[in-house]
Design a protein around this motif. Structure first.
Motif, PDB file in Angstrom:
ATOM      1  N   TYR A 185       6.799   1.137   8.586  1.00 41.71           N
ATOM      2  CA  TYR A 185       6.424   0.939   7.303  1.00 41.71           C
ATOM      3  C   TYR A 185       6.486   1.905   6.399  1.00 41.71           C
ATOM      4  CZ  TYR A 185       3.808   0.024   3.157  1.00 41.71           C
ATOM      5  OH  TYR A 185       3.537  -0.342   1.487  1.00 41.71           O
ATOM      6  N   ASN A 186       6.145   3.232   6.887  1.00 38.25           N
ATOM      7  CA  ASN A 186       6.129   4.516   6.088  1.00 38.25           C
ATOM      8  C   ASN A 186       7.664   4.688   5.961  1.00 38.25           C
ATOM      9  OD1 ASN A 186       3.568   4.634   5.833  1.00 38.25           O
ATOM     10  ND2 ASN A 186       3.291   6.227   7.099  1.00 38.25           N
ATOM     11  N   SER A 201      -0.476  -3.533  15.163  1.00 42.53           N
ATOM     12  CA  SER A 201       0.307  -2.155  15.019  1.00 42.53           C
ATOM     13  C   SER A 201       1.049  -1.553  15.999  1.00 42.53           C
ATOM     14  CB  SER A 201      -0.892  -1.076  14.998  1.00 42.53           C
ATOM     15  OG  SER A 201      -1.713  -1.195  16.162  1.00 42.53           O
ATOM     16  N   MET A 237      -2.945  -6.504   4.851  1.00 44.41           N
ATOM     17  CA  MET A 237      -3.640  -5.408   5.212  1.00 44.41           C
ATOM     18  C   MET A 237      -4.948  -6.054   5.307  1.00 44.41           C
ATOM     19  SD  MET A 237      -2.159  -2.473   4.575  1.00 44.41           S
ATOM     20  CE  MET A 237      -3.515  -1.427   4.435  1.00 44.41           C
ATOM     21  N   PRO A 254       0.876  -1.197   0.042  1.00 44.62           N
ATOM     22  CA  PRO A 254      -0.173   0.008   0.127  1.00 44.62           C
ATOM     23  C   PRO A 254       0.855   1.241  -0.095  1.00 44.62           C
ATOM     24  CG  PRO A 254      -0.062  -0.970   2.382  1.00 44.62           C
ATOM     25  CD  PRO A 254       0.746  -1.919   1.376  1.00 44.62           C
ATOM     26  N   VAL A 310      -0.379   5.379  13.323  1.00 45.34           N
ATOM     27  CA  VAL A 310       0.927   5.840  12.672  1.00 45.34           C
ATOM     28  C   VAL A 310       1.316   7.005  13.783  1.00 45.34           C
ATOM     29  CG1 VAL A 310       2.288   7.034  10.951  1.00 45.34           C
ATOM     30  CG2 VAL A 310       0.494   5.331  10.301  1.00 45.34           C
ATOM     31  N   PRO A 341       3.083   0.856  11.671  1.00 49.93           N
ATOM     32  CA  PRO A 341       2.668   1.512  10.311  1.00 49.93           C
ATOM     33  C   PRO A 341       3.643   2.301  10.283  1.00 49.93           C
ATOM     34  CG  PRO A 341       0.850   0.782  11.773  1.00 49.93           C
ATOM     35  CD  PRO A 341       1.960   0.599  12.618  1.00 49.93           C
ATOM     36  N   LEU A 396       1.005   5.310   4.854  1.00 41.67           N
ATOM     37  CA  LEU A 396      -0.318   5.090   5.666  1.00 41.67           C
ATOM     38  C   LEU A 396      -0.599   6.539   6.468  1.00 41.67           C
ATOM     39  CD1 LEU A 396       0.825   1.642   6.972  1.00 41.67           C
ATOM     40  CD2 LEU A 396      -1.082   2.080   5.303  1.00 41.67           C
ATOM     41  N   SER A 397      -1.932   6.835   6.831  1.00 40.95           N
ATOM     42  CA  SER A 397      -2.106   7.928   7.603  1.00 40.95           C
ATOM     43  C   SER A 397      -3.224   7.656   8.789  1.00 40.95           C
ATOM     44  CB  SER A 397      -2.558   8.998   6.592  1.00 40.95           C
ATOM     45  OG  SER A 397      -3.889   8.609   5.859  1.00 40.95           O
ATOM     46  N   THR A 398      -3.203   6.476   8.871  1.00 37.58           N
ATOM     47  CA  THR A 398      -4.338   5.901   9.943  1.00 37.58           C
ATOM     48  C   THR A 398      -3.726   6.308  11.490  1.00 37.58           C
ATOM     49  OG1 THR A 398      -2.842   3.882   9.719  1.00 37.58           O
ATOM     50  CG2 THR A 398      -5.256   3.915   8.644  1.00 37.58           C
ATOM     51  N   ARG A 436      -6.252  -1.391   7.521  1.00 41.49           N
ATOM     52  CA  ARG A 436      -5.307  -1.260   8.284  1.00 41.49           C
ATOM     53  C   ARG A 436      -3.807  -2.148   8.082  1.00 41.49           C
ATOM     54  NH1 ARG A 436      -7.449   1.968  12.436  1.00 41.49           N
ATOM     55  NH2 ARG A 436      -5.451   2.286  13.299  1.00 41.49           N
ATOM     56  N   LEU A 437      -2.860  -1.917   8.241  1.00 41.65           N
ATOM     57  CA  LEU A 437      -1.520  -2.603   8.136  1.00 41.65           C
ATOM     58  C   LEU A 437      -1.618  -3.450   9.398  1.00 41.65           C
ATOM     59  CD1 LEU A 437       1.092  -3.297   6.320  1.00 41.65           C
ATOM     60  CD2 LEU A 437       2.164  -1.803   8.125  1.00 41.65           C
TER      61      LEU A 437
END
Length: 319
Positions: free
Chosen positions: A180-181, A285, A221, A7, A15, A177, A10-12, A225-226
């Motif tokens: 991951y970013n 997460s 995913m 993906p 993060v 997450p 992420l901005s969930t 969500r990751l």
């Protein structure tokens, strides 16, 4: 090896960087006297009806006073930041058994307890048993050694501090997450690798007929969500089995990147447990580690935490 399409950044809400949260208190909650009274009374009533707490359900331990908080905490674990710390349960005024009952009762409202090992233990005791942390199959939580960043085998992990260490034993967490970013920014070539199967050693916990390793991706995913599963020493120890899949150079680099990024002081948030602290983390997460610690000499003062592994499927009935 087929890799899933990774993906975008992420901005969930899960993060986050620890450096941005160190001065915040919105991830902590101090129990009030009425909270404590409710927990103790409900747990005592449930025990009077059934001595085996594994048979209890949420109907046996109603917590109407804490209900709004419990709903918010459940939401935070499932779709929010992914962790919180409850502080101030008076462990010095209650026996270990009462503390365990209270913890179990509260945990029932956050998920369903699941076994933590092949013996079927659903309420674990985290303390040093004197085992060699370098010996194969020894669970590091039963030693004083450092545990590097990892996840556990359930949706949620809970820890309840009865007695802290003399020094050290700090709980350190990081957002997977957010890591991951960072990987997506610095090593985008490794992002697809995270979604390919990695071998994990079973640490001698396999059932009859099972291989001593299993395969699963580090990332997947789910509902936007990751979700991450990561135990780096289990990955490396899988390589002792000749029939286990060999780690590719890219997989080894991905594991090393996650370890380095999680251990960056900008990434992690420390929680130095006090007596009566209860920590809950979403394994999907949040990566967690524990620093090495020095224990007390007196047996009654040695570091002792209770541990819950929770499934959040909300299946009814006893564990």
């Amino acid at each position: 090896m087929n890799a899933a399409s990774p993906p975008p950044a992420l901005s969930t809400p899960d993060v986050w960087l620890g450096r941005d949260l160190q001065g915040s208190a919105d991830w902590r909650y101090d129990f009030t006297p009425s909270d404590i009274a409710e927990l103790v009374a409900v747990a005592a009533a449930a025990r009077a009806r059934a001595a085996d707490r594994r048979s209890w359900t949420t109907d046996d331990v109603p917590l109407p006073g804490l209900a709004p908080r419990l709903a918010a905490w459940s939401e935070d674990l499932a779709r929010g930041r992914g962790f919180f710390l409850l502080r101030g349960f008076p462990v010095d005024r209650h026996s270990t058994e009462v503390c365990a009952d209270v913890y179990w009762a509260l945990g029932l409202h956050l998920g369903r307890a699941v076994p933590q090992n092949t013996d079927g233990d659903v309420l674990g005791h985290v303390r040093d048993t004197g085992e060699d942390p370098k010996a194969y199959g020894v669970r590091l939580y039963r030693t004083r050694a450092e545990q590097d960043f990892h996840t556990d085998g359930a949706d949620v992990i809970g820890l309840f501090c009865l007695t802290p260490a003399r020094s050290g034993g700090i709980s350190r967490i990081a957002s997977s997450p957010a890591i991951y970013n960072r990987l997506l920014s610095e090593r985008p070539d490794l992002a697809p690798v995270l979604f390919t199967p990695f071998p994990f050693d079973r640490q001698g916990q396999q059932k009859p007929g099972e291989a001593p390793w299993f395969e699963t991706p580090l990332c997947r995913m789910a509902n936007g969500r990751l979700r991450t599963f990561f135990i780096p020493w289990y990955i490396r120890e899988s390589q002792q089995h000749p029939a286990a899949p060999r780690l590719t150079p890219a997989q080894a680099e991905a594991v090393a990147f996650i370890e380095t990024a999680a251990n960056d002081p900008r990434a992690w948030l420390d929680m130095n447990f006090r007596p009566g602290d209860m920590q809950f983390l979403s394994n999907g997460s949040v990566l967690h580690k524990r620093t090495e610690y020095e224990d007390w000499d007196e047996p009654e003062r040695k570091r002792h935490l209770l541990r819950l592994w929770l499934s959040t499927s909300r299946a009814a009935g006893p564990a």
